[in-house]
Design a protein around this motif. Structure first.
Motif: not given
Lengths: 346, 186
Positions: B93-94, B96-97, B100, B151, B154-155, B158
């Motif tokens: 997640l980190i 990808c965030t 992006a 994005l 990442a979603t 999450a």
């Protein structure tokens, strides 16, 4: 008021503001980037004297830091790097940026001037403050040309073992060009133009992906092409490339007037001296390649006549193609030819 | 969300297929060029520019997003061996965030360059007048798709971390069974 002054936030802000303000006595440091080996004649005769003379004239107030040999980026990216402020002064060669500076490649047209100094003078006329190339290409690209000169007329040099008895022997060979009008010249001769930077010629010739190049002999020596070469032309004018060291306009406008005056004066002086230095170096380089046993070919009379006809055709085609895209090709070619005529040695 | 993932996967597959065709075409052109040069003394004048200006960019940018989703890119996964699956998902997640916005900036800047070049009719002068916008446009295309992929991933990570369904699997560990079996880009 007193209470405001005592606040820590105010003190920090004031300190930051003072730190950000350039003191008049501060040294000005400009980054100069090029794509040339440090031993290249341009570095030895232009860049190094420029850096030294600017430092001496300003008593060290203006320092120029030199980043040679593509340390800051490829030669073909110098325009973008200078515009972005990565370099303050960039080695801008219009032939490498023909998409953004097509008119400035007029110097690649063959057969326009007889001596390097004549060509240099014509180019300086067109790039002077407010002149046609300054207004149409340098200013719109956010540049001010400082040092500007032409390389000696390019010659056809071959690493191919095919003997170069006459120019028609170049037919079908893959020849490196800087692009632009020299491509058209090679096509008129039946050769295949390949656009690569000078730094890639050695590799291309050693692997056989290039059979030769259009290049000045001093560059051939600087790029260590001598041992690969078998033959080359002598005394022809296949056109040449304009070399500029241009400063980013934003940087230039932020300089104090005395620094601008010093940079302009030294740049103009070096630009005027360039042709004689390069002509001398070209003769020395010719002696070097002769000593390596390279077959230097002077075109026959029939070759010469064929060349003149081909050159005239190239010039007409070049101007026509630019005109068709609304780029004032004929106007710039005429302006360059007129300036060259005016600068002709009497 | 699943539908969006499927659409992105199709777009990645399409661009990767185009890149594969371009790779084949590059080999064919270069080989033919050699034959034409040595056999017939008529090499192609356009092959070098076509391959260096356009084809190599297609090969790079059109495979960006596909390479990421297939985990075919270089990744440092030393820590992944010592942490739980949930922590690995936090790492993903980190990653990808943070990535992006970087690729979004690259896409925006390169898109603007392509638009400017198109508006100015920029052309590389020479034997063939190559339009510069055509190859400049390849970069925003590839990086925009990668930005979208980052994005959405990442979603999805999450969602999985907050107790929802696992819409995308974790990147396989190198030398693990799943890595050896399922992570091939080819």
């Amino acid at each position: 008021m007193g209470r405001i002054l005592e606040r820590p936030a105010f003190a920090v802000a004031a300190a930051l503001l003072l730190a950000a303000l350039p003191a008049r006595a501060d040294k000005i440091t400009l980054r100069l980037a090029d794509g040339l080996p440090t031993t290249h004649i341009i570095n030895r005769t232009i860049v190094e004297p420029f850096i030294r003379q600017v430092s001496e004239a300003t008593h060290g107030a203006v320092e120029i830091r030199h980043f040679p040999a593509e340390q800051l980026g490829k030669s073909r990216d110098m325009l973008m790097l200078t515009q972005a402020g990565v370099a303050d002064i960039g080695f801008i060669v219009p032939s490498y940026q023909s998409d953004r500076m097509p008119l400035s490649t007029v110097t690649e047209l063959p057969g326009i001037f007889q001596t390097s100094c004549q060509g240099d003078a014509a180019l300086r006329t067109l790039t002077a403050e407010g002149a046609i190339l300054d207004e149409r290409e340098f200013k719109p690209n956010g540049l001010k040309p400082l040092i500007i000169f032409l390389m000696p007329a390019y010659q056809l040099i071959l690493s191919s073992s095919r003997p170069l008895g006459a120019l028609k022997d170049a037919g079908g060979l893959k020849i490196r060009t800087p692009g632009g009008a020299m491509d058209l010249t090679l096509m008129e001769l039946g050769a295949v133009p390949i656009r690569v930077g000078p730094g890639d010629i050695y590799e291309g010739m050693s692997r056989g992906t290039l059979d030769g190049a259009l290049l000045a002999y001093q560059s051939a020596v600087a790029y260590h092409l001598g041992p690969l070469l078998k033959s080359g032309t002598l005394g022809q004018d296949f056109g040449t490339v304009a070399v500029t060291f241009s400063i980013r306009l934003k940087t230039w406008n932020a300089l104090p007037a005395d620094a601008q005056e010093t940079l302009s004066r030294i740049s103009q002086s070096l630009s005027r001296q360039a042709c004689e230095k390069f002509d001398k170096a070209e003769q020395e380089s010719l002696a070097t390649v002769r000593a390596l046993g390279i077959n230097l070919v002077t075109p026959t009379d029939s070759d010469h006549a064929a060349l003149e006809a081909a050159f005239a055709q190239v010039r007409a085609n070049w101007a026509k193609r630019l005109d068709a895209r609304g780029k004032a090709g004929t106007e710039i070619m005429k302006a360059f030819m007129d300036a060259a005529e005016a600068a002709k040695p009497r | 969300m699943s539908a969006l993932l499927a659409v992105i996967a199709r777009a990645e597959a399409l661009l990767a297929t185009i890149a594969s065709v371009v790779l084949g075409a590059t080999m064919a052109i270069v080989a033919t060029d050699v034959v034409m040069r040595y056999g017939f003394n008529h090499p192609f004048g356009w092959s070098y520019d076509l391959v260096s200006l356009y084809f190599t960019l297609v090969l790079f940018y059109f495979c960006l997003s596909r390479a990421f989703s297939a985990h075919a890119h270089v990744a440092v996964d030393i820590l992944h061996y010592y942490v739980s699956a949930r922590t690995r998902r936090v790492f993903a997640l980190i990653s990808c965030t943070l990535s992006a916005p970087l690729f979004a900036i690259i896409a925006a800047v390169t898109f603007q360059r392509a638009v400017d070049a198109f508006a100015r009719h920029d052309i590389i002068e020479g034997a063939i007048e190559w339009p510069t916008w055509a190859y400049l446009a390849l970069a925003p295309l590839g990086t925009a798709l990668l930005t979208l992929r980052l994005l959405v991933d990442a979603t999805a990570h999450a969602v999985a971390l907050s107790g929802g369904p696992e819409l995308i699997p974790l990147p396989p560990l190198a030398r693990s069974d799943e890595g050896l079996e399922g992570a091939s880009f080819e």
